[in-house]
Design a protein around this motif. Structure first.
Motif, mmCIF file in Angstrom:
data_model
loop_
_atom_site.group_PDB
_atom_site.id
_atom_site.type_symbol
_atom_site.label_atom_id
_atom_site.label_comp_id
_atom_site.label_asym_id
_atom_site.label_seq_id
_atom_site.Cartn_x
_atom_site.Cartn_y
_atom_site.Cartn_z
ATOM 1 N N ASP A 99 0.888 -1.056 0.046
ATOM 2 C CA ASP A 99 -0.062 0.006 -0.151
ATOM 3 C C ASP A 99 0.893 1.362 -0.034
ATOM 4 O O ASP A 99 2.189 0.933 0.216
ATOM 5 N N GLU A 149 -8.872 -1.196 5.636
ATOM 6 C CA GLU A 149 -9.617 -2.218 5.579
ATOM 7 C C GLU A 149 -10.588 -2.172 4.367
ATOM 8 O O GLU A 149 -11.345 -2.990 3.856
ATOM 9 N N THR A 208 3.107 -5.279 9.928
ATOM 10 C CA THR A 208 2.559 -4.974 11.335
ATOM 11 C C THR A 208 2.717 -6.036 12.276
ATOM 12 O O THR A 208 3.150 -7.130 12.018
ATOM 13 N N THR A 250 8.525 1.628 12.254
ATOM 14 C CA THR A 250 7.788 2.637 11.879
ATOM 15 C C THR A 250 6.260 2.524 12.075
ATOM 16 O O THR A 250 5.706 3.467 11.505
HETATM 17 N N1 LIG Z 1 -6.015 -14.029 7.588
HETATM 18 C C1 LIG Z 1 -5.885 -14.239 8.917
HETATM 19 O O1 LIG Z 1 -5.722 -15.505 9.495
HETATM 20 C C2 LIG Z 1 -6.073 -13.183 9.630
HETATM 21 C C3 LIG Z 1 -5.868 -13.258 11.074
HETATM 22 C C4 LIG Z 1 -6.022 -11.804 11.547
HETATM 23 C C5 LIG Z 1 -6.412 -10.649 11.121
HETATM 24 N N2 LIG Z 1 -6.556 -10.690 9.692
HETATM 25 C C6 LIG Z 1 -6.927 -9.415 9.141
HETATM 26 O O2 LIG Z 1 -5.875 -8.605 9.148
HETATM 27 C C7 LIG Z 1 -6.338 -7.331 9.018
HETATM 28 C C8 LIG Z 1 -5.891 -6.310 10.132
HETATM 29 O O3 LIG Z 1 -4.538 -6.355 9.687
HETATM 30 P P1 LIG Z 1 -3.590 -5.083 10.211
HETATM 31 O O4 LIG Z 1 -3.937 -4.909 11.740
HETATM 32 O O5 LIG Z 1 -2.101 -5.657 9.935
HETATM 33 O O6 LIG Z 1 -3.922 -3.651 9.503
HETATM 34 P P2 LIG Z 1 -3.840 -3.241 7.950
HETATM 35 O O7 LIG Z 1 -3.278 -4.079 7.140
HETATM 36 O O8 LIG Z 1 -4.746 -2.317 7.816
HETATM 37 O O9 LIG Z 1 -2.556 -2.216 8.512
HETATM 38 C C9 LIG Z 1 -2.595 -1.236 9.332
HETATM 39 C C10 LIG Z 1 -2.085 0.172 8.901
HETATM 40 O O10 LIG Z 1 -0.896 0.306 9.002
HETATM 41 C C11 LIG Z 1 -0.074 0.623 8.021
HETATM 42 N N3 LIG Z 1 1.305 -0.096 8.152
HETATM 43 C C12 LIG Z 1 1.430 -1.262 7.916
HETATM 44 N N4 LIG Z 1 2.781 -1.676 8.096
HETATM 45 C C13 LIG Z 1 3.377 -0.456 8.463
HETATM 46 C C14 LIG Z 1 4.784 -0.287 8.768
HETATM 47 N N5 LIG Z 1 5.702 -1.072 9.052
HETATM 48 N N6 LIG Z 1 4.865 1.351 9.147
HETATM 49 C C15 LIG Z 1 3.771 2.283 9.084
HETATM 50 N N7 LIG Z 1 2.687 1.881 8.857
HETATM 51 C C16 LIG Z 1 2.215 0.496 8.447
HETATM 52 C C17 LIG Z 1 -0.803 0.199 7.044
HETATM 53 O O11 LIG Z 1 -0.666 1.214 5.909
HETATM 54 C C18 LIG Z 1 -2.265 0.385 7.408
HETATM 55 O O12 LIG Z 1 -2.720 1.838 7.212
HETATM 56 C C19 LIG Z 1 -8.040 -7.436 9.165
HETATM 57 O O13 LIG Z 1 -8.649 -7.365 7.800
HETATM 58 C C20 LIG Z 1 -8.032 -8.742 9.448
HETATM 59 O O14 LIG Z 1 -9.375 -9.234 9.110
HETATM 60 C C21 LIG Z 1 -6.601 -11.764 8.857
#
Ligand SMILES: NC(=O)c1ccc[n+]([C@@H]2O[C@H](COP(=O)([O-])OP(=O)(O)OC[C@H]3O[C@@H](n4cnc5c(N)ncnc54)[C@H](O)[C@@H]3O)[C@@H](O)[C@H]2O)c1
Length: 367
Positions: free
Chosen positions: A47, A77, A134, A176
């Motif tokens: 992204d 999301e 993340t 970050t």
């Molecule tokens: N597949 C599975 O087993 C499973 C399990 C748990 C959650 N999920 C899904 O995961 C999603 C949530 O994931 P998330 O919490 O990682 O959120 P996300 O992917 O939306 O990331 C969160 C935010 O952080 C930013 N970001 C990411 N890495 C960064 C970094 N290193 N530095 C600065 N900014 C950064 C992204 O641009 C975004 O705005 C949900 O859709 C959830 O349903 C899936």
């Protein structure tokens, strides 16, 4: 304490490793490319935020012989949508992706879920490597092969099971990460203690400060233990059919409903929803006589000590109705039979699936 770890997810048909540590991206460069020996093209999906911060780190390790294309989407999301899948699959096919090529998912859970789903359906299966950026993605979403997007009927209702070839959890990405996102990741980490490992739960309590201050060794240990625990559930029930993998969903029936009420907006991050959901599931467990008040309070206080939200007060801006929270639960994908499956807790480290909860009890556990 060791600094780097390789955790083997030894699934019979799709074994793979999860690398955890600082700079594993550079240190294990050869291993990364040995998993995609026949690939000629690499498609990086990321992204706009992560592109600016971390894309270079990936580009720098890719050998020159590869043709690289990067596709960048908006963060959030809301992008976890079938329209995004259509758009990216057109891009992959236009660039003549072949089955030997590879998709690199560089991002949080949203990017990982979208990329995994694309890898599973494009040409019926493309190599996938997850580079979770993340904390939540490193300990949860990048491992286990659940992929997919949301529908207007609920979260993750369109998707597939598709295991990656490798997962690279490099803590260098976490430097970050905004604090709110980091804290949200701890909800899933604390969950592993509650559902499987009381000693890990106690260790998290003892190390809260160090973890919230990004202490390197403790952070790596928390990620490593979380991956090991998730692995246990995947190995026993890869496709979520034996009511065992379902235990990973502790708090998630409530959480998915709350996320739907919040319209998948930034008002409520997934980890925050899981934290509130775990408090509700623990209260329900206590109300039904399965969990002691003492343990219910321990769970709530642990989440609160990690600065996680513990009730719907957190969502007062969007005025959620209890009735709507209950209604949404019926659409949760595991409840198509009409019965709501809850994961309840009887002790820290011990949870079970229970589907005899009456609507009134659900309502009473929402606070
Ligand atoms: N597949 C599975 O087993 C499973 C399990 C748990 C959650 N999920 C899904 O995961 C999603 C949530 O994931 P998330 O919490 O990682 O959120 P996300 O992917 O939306 O990331 C969160 C935010 O952080 C930013 N970001 C990411 N890495 C960064 C970094 N290193 N530095 C600065 N900014 C950064 C992204 O641009 C975004 O705005 C949900 O859709 C959830 O349903 C899936």
């Amino acid at each position: 304490m060791k600094k780097n770890y390789s955790i083997k997810v030894s699934l019979k048909n799709n074994p793979y490793e999860v690398l955890v540590g600082k700079n594993v991206l550079r240190k294990y460069k050869n291993k990364i490319f040995s998993t995609i020996k026949d690939a000629k093209k690499i498609f990086i999906i990321t992204d706009t935020t992560i592109k600016k911060l971390h894309l270079k780190k990936i580009q720098q390790i890719i050998p020159k012989k590869f043709f690289i294309k990067t596709l960048t989407i908006s963060p959030g999301e809301k992008m976890k949508d079938i329209k995004t899948i259509n758009k990216i699959s057109d891009f992959l096919l236009k660039n003549k992706i072949s089955r030997n090529d590879a998709i690199f998912a560089l991002g949080g859970g949203v990017i990982g879920d979208i990329s995994g789903f694309l890898a599973s359906i494009t040409l019926r299966g493309i190599n996938l490597i997850q580079f979770p950026t993340t904390l939540l993605a490193q300990v949860d979403s990048s491992i286990g092969g659940k992929t997919g997007v949301n529908s207007s009927y609920g979260k993750n209702l369109i998707g597939s099971f598709y295991q990656p070839k490798l997962v690279v959890c490099d803590t260098i990405f976490l430097t970050t990460l905004p604090r709110r996102e980091l804290i949200a990741g701890y909800a899933e980490i604390i969950k592993y203690g509650i559902i499987y490992d009381k000693n890990f739960f106690i260790w998290l309590n003892k190390n809260t400060k160090k973890l919230l201050n990004n202490s390197a060794l403790e952070t790596i240990k928390a990620i490593k233990r979380s991956v090991e625990i998730k692995k246990e559930f995947i190995l026993k029930d890869e496709k979520d059919v034996k009511n065992f993998r379902a235990l990973l969903n502790f708090g998630h029936t409530f959480a998915h409903s709350l996320e739907n009420c919040a319209k998948y907006s930034k008002n409520l991050l997934h980890g925050e929803a899981v934290s509130i959901g775990m408090c509700m599931a623990s209260k329900l467990s206590n109300n039904l006589g399965f969990l002691s008040l003492n343990n219910y309070l321990k769970i709530k206080n642990t989440l609160s000590d990690f600065s996680l939200p513990i009730n719907i007060e957190f969502l007062k801006k969007i005025r959620i109705q209890k009735k709507q929270i209950v209604k949404n639960m019926v659409y949760d994908k595991k409840n198509l039979s009409g019965k709501i499956n809850f994961v309840l807790c009887k002790d820290i480290g011990k949870v079970f699936v229970y589907n005899k909860v009456k609507k009134d009890s659900i309502r009473k556990s929402i606070s």
